[in-house]
Write a protein that holds these residues in place. Structure first.
Motif, PDB file in Angstrom:
ATOM      1  N   GLU A 149    -113.031 -15.797 -65.360  1.00 56.26           N
ATOM      2  CA  GLU A 149    -113.008 -15.403 -63.957  1.00 56.26           C
ATOM      3  C   GLU A 149    -112.718 -13.910 -63.840  1.00 56.26           C
ATOM      4  N   THR A 150    -113.380 -13.245 -62.890  1.00 61.25           N
ATOM      5  CA  THR A 150    -113.144 -11.832 -62.645  1.00 61.25           C
ATOM      6  C   THR A 150    -111.871 -11.663 -61.826  1.00 61.25           C
ATOM      7  N   THR A 151    -110.978 -10.780 -62.302  1.00 64.17           N
ATOM      8  CA  THR A 151    -109.744 -10.484 -61.589  1.00 64.17           C
ATOM      9  C   THR A 151    -109.583  -8.970 -61.478  1.00 64.17           C
ATOM     10  N   THR A 152    -108.790  -8.567 -60.504  1.00 68.93           N
ATOM     11  CA  THR A 152    -108.524  -7.149 -60.295  1.00 68.93           C
ATOM     12  C   THR A 152    -107.023  -6.916 -60.252  1.00 68.93           C
ATOM     13  N   ILE A 153    -106.586  -5.948 -61.047  1.00 70.53           N
ATOM     14  CA  ILE A 153    -105.205  -5.483 -61.030  1.00 70.53           C
ATOM     15  C   ILE A 153    -105.182  -4.241 -60.142  1.00 70.53           C
ATOM     16  N   THR A 154    -104.255  -4.184 -59.196  1.00 75.03           N
ATOM     17  CA  THR A 154    -104.117  -3.017 -58.328  1.00 75.03           C
ATOM     18  C   THR A 154    -102.726  -2.430 -58.513  1.00 75.03           C
ATOM     19  N   ILE A 155    -102.690  -1.134 -58.828  1.00 71.82           N
ATOM     20  CA  ILE A 155    -101.445  -0.402 -59.047  1.00 71.82           C
ATOM     21  C   ILE A 155    -101.517   0.859 -58.193  1.00 71.82           C
ATOM     22  N   ALA A 156    -100.455   1.165 -57.453  1.00 74.70           N
ATOM     23  CA  ALA A 156    -100.441   2.363 -56.619  1.00 74.70           C
ATOM     24  C   ALA A 156     -99.155   3.147 -56.840  1.00 74.70           C
ATOM     25  N   ARG A 157     -99.269   4.458 -56.755  1.00 76.57           N
ATOM     26  CA  ARG A 157     -98.108   5.337 -56.828  1.00 76.57           C
ATOM     27  C   ARG A 157     -98.290   6.471 -55.822  1.00 76.57           C
ATOM     28  N   GLN A 158     -97.168   6.871 -55.253  1.00 76.12           N
ATOM     29  CA  GLN A 158     -97.133   8.014 -54.340  1.00 76.12           C
ATOM     30  C   GLN A 158     -96.867   9.265 -55.169  1.00 76.12           C
ATOM     31  N   VAL A 159     -97.643  10.337 -54.930  1.00 76.72           N
ATOM     32  CA  VAL A 159     -97.396  11.614 -55.597  1.00 76.72           C
ATOM     33  C   VAL A 159     -97.165  12.686 -54.531  1.00 76.72           C
ATOM     34  N   PRO A 160     -96.330  13.689 -54.851  1.00 78.14           N
ATOM     35  CA  PRO A 160     -95.920  14.676 -53.843  1.00 78.14           C
ATOM     36  C   PRO A 160     -96.875  15.865 -53.713  1.00 78.14           C
ATOM     37  N   VAL A 161     -98.169  15.625 -53.900  1.00 83.31           N
ATOM     38  CA  VAL A 161     -99.176  16.688 -53.808  1.00 83.31           C
ATOM     39  C   VAL A 161    -100.380  16.154 -53.029  1.00 83.31           C
ATOM     40  N   GLY A 162    -101.238  17.069 -52.597  1.00 78.88           N
ATOM     41  CA  GLY A 162    -102.439  16.678 -51.875  1.00 78.88           C
ATOM     42  C   GLY A 162    -103.471  16.038 -52.796  1.00 78.88           C
ATOM     43  N   PRO A 163    -104.496  15.425 -52.200  1.00 78.27           N
ATOM     44  CA  PRO A 163    -105.529  14.744 -52.987  1.00 78.27           C
ATOM     45  C   PRO A 163    -106.247  15.645 -53.993  1.00 78.27           C
ATOM     46  N   LEU A 169    -117.743  10.280 -58.989  1.00 75.52           N
ATOM     47  CA  LEU A 169    -116.854  11.417 -58.977  1.00 75.52           C
ATOM     48  C   LEU A 169    -117.009  12.059 -57.602  1.00 75.52           C
ATOM     49  N   ASP A 170    -116.154  11.643 -56.675  1.00 79.46           N
ATOM     50  CA  ASP A 170    -116.174  12.091 -55.286  1.00 79.46           C
ATOM     51  C   ASP A 170    -114.889  12.857 -55.025  1.00 79.46           C
ATOM     52  N   ARG A 171    -114.855  14.099 -55.477  1.00 80.73           N
ATOM     53  CA  ARG A 171    -113.672  14.955 -55.383  1.00 80.73           C
ATOM     54  C   ARG A 171    -113.351  15.242 -53.929  1.00 80.73           C
ATOM     55  N   PRO A 172    -112.150  15.074 -53.440  1.00 81.99           N
ATOM     56  CA  PRO A 172    -110.943  14.575 -54.071  1.00 81.99           C
ATOM     57  C   PRO A 172    -110.603  13.140 -53.658  1.00 81.99           C
ATOM     58  N   ASN A 173    -111.604  12.358 -53.312  1.00 89.55           N
ATOM     59  CA  ASN A 173    -111.347  11.039 -52.734  1.00 89.55           C
ATOM     60  C   ASN A 173    -111.351   9.880 -53.715  1.00 89.55           C
ATOM     61  N   ALA A 174    -112.276   9.912 -54.668  1.00 89.90           N
ATOM     62  CA  ALA A 174    -112.460   8.725 -55.514  1.00 89.90           C
ATOM     63  C   ALA A 174    -113.009   9.098 -56.884  1.00 89.90           C
ATOM     64  N   LEU A 175    -112.620   8.286 -57.851  1.00 89.81           N
ATOM     65  CA  LEU A 175    -113.083   8.393 -59.225  1.00 89.81           C
ATOM     66  C   LEU A 175    -113.280   6.963 -59.718  1.00 89.81           C
ATOM     67  N   ALA A 176    -114.441   6.670 -60.276  1.00 95.07           N
ATOM     68  CA  ALA A 176    -114.673   5.328 -60.819  1.00 95.07           C
ATOM     69  C   ALA A 176    -115.331   5.458 -62.182  1.00 95.07           C
ATOM     70  N   MET A 177    -115.070   4.455 -63.035  1.00 95.00           N
ATOM     71  CA  MET A 177    -115.577   4.525 -64.402  1.00 95.00           C
ATOM     72  C   MET A 177    -115.691   3.130 -65.002  1.00 95.00           C
ATOM     73  N   THR A 178    -116.542   3.025 -66.008  1.00 97.04           N
ATOM     74  CA  THR A 178    -116.504   1.826 -66.831  1.00 97.04           C
ATOM     75  C   THR A 178    -115.330   1.999 -67.779  1.00 97.04           C
ATOM     76  N   TRP A 179    -114.856   0.882 -68.338  1.00 94.70           N
ATOM     77  CA  TRP A 179    -113.619   0.892 -69.128  1.00 94.70           C
ATOM     78  C   TRP A 179    -113.785  -0.080 -70.282  1.00 94.70           C
ATOM     79  N   VAL A 180    -113.834   0.436 -71.496  1.00 90.82           N
ATOM     80  CA  VAL A 180    -113.985  -0.399 -72.692  1.00 90.82           C
ATOM     81  C   VAL A 180    -112.809  -0.109 -73.616  1.00 90.82           C
TER      82      VAL A 180
END
Length: 147
Positions: A3-17, A71-82
């Motif tokens: 089954e496909t599952t998604t792990i979501t992890i978030a952190r706050q950083v003290p700088v702009g995007p 690669l949508d600077r500074p909003n989003a980054l996506a990649m394959t992961w092996v």
């Protein structure tokens, strides 16, 4: 197939995007916060859509490789992961396991919330992927507060 599952992890950083995004696509910065506990880790990154990346530590025989799909600077980054173990891609039924990782940079009053979503057919309940992402993401806020 699992089954496909998604792990979501978030952190706050003290700088702009813009600044938060740069920490993910600049290899010198990535080396400061990703796996600094393994000083032999190599970081290769072609920061463009279609560009490849590889992070690998021979000392622990572990790493990751893939292709940047967004690669949508500074909003989003996506990649394959092996996953790489002992310099070999993780496989199921003779084929590499190709996960996806999506990173969002959401501006807010305190800086930026960095949200990672790792989707896989091979996540193990209470397994290493969630712990690994927490370990990596726990180091990210401190990267921006070091002198």
């Amino acid at each position: 197939m699992s089954e496909t599952t998604t792990i979501t992890i978030a952190r706050q950083v003290p700088v702009g995007p813009d600044r938060a995004f740069e920490a993910w696509v600049d290899v010198a910065e990535l080396a400061q916060w990703w796996w600094p506990q393994w000083p032999d880790t190599t970081y290769e990154l072609d920061a463009r859509e279609g560009g490849e990346y590889r992070i690998y530590s021979a000392a622990v025989g572990m790493g990751v490789t893939g292709t940047i799909t967004t690669l949508d600077r500074p909003n989003a980054l996506a990649m394959t992961w092996v996953w790489i173990s002992d310099d070999t891609a993780a496989e199921v039924a003779g084929a590499p396991v190709v996960d996806t990782v999506d990173v969002q940079f959401v501006p807010n009053a305190e800086g930026t919330e960095v949200v990672v979503r790792h989707t896989s057919t091979e996540h193990i309940t209470d397994g290493g992927a969630e712990q690994g992402w927490n370990d990596v993401m726990d180091r990210l806020p401190g990267h921006f507060t070091r002198p």
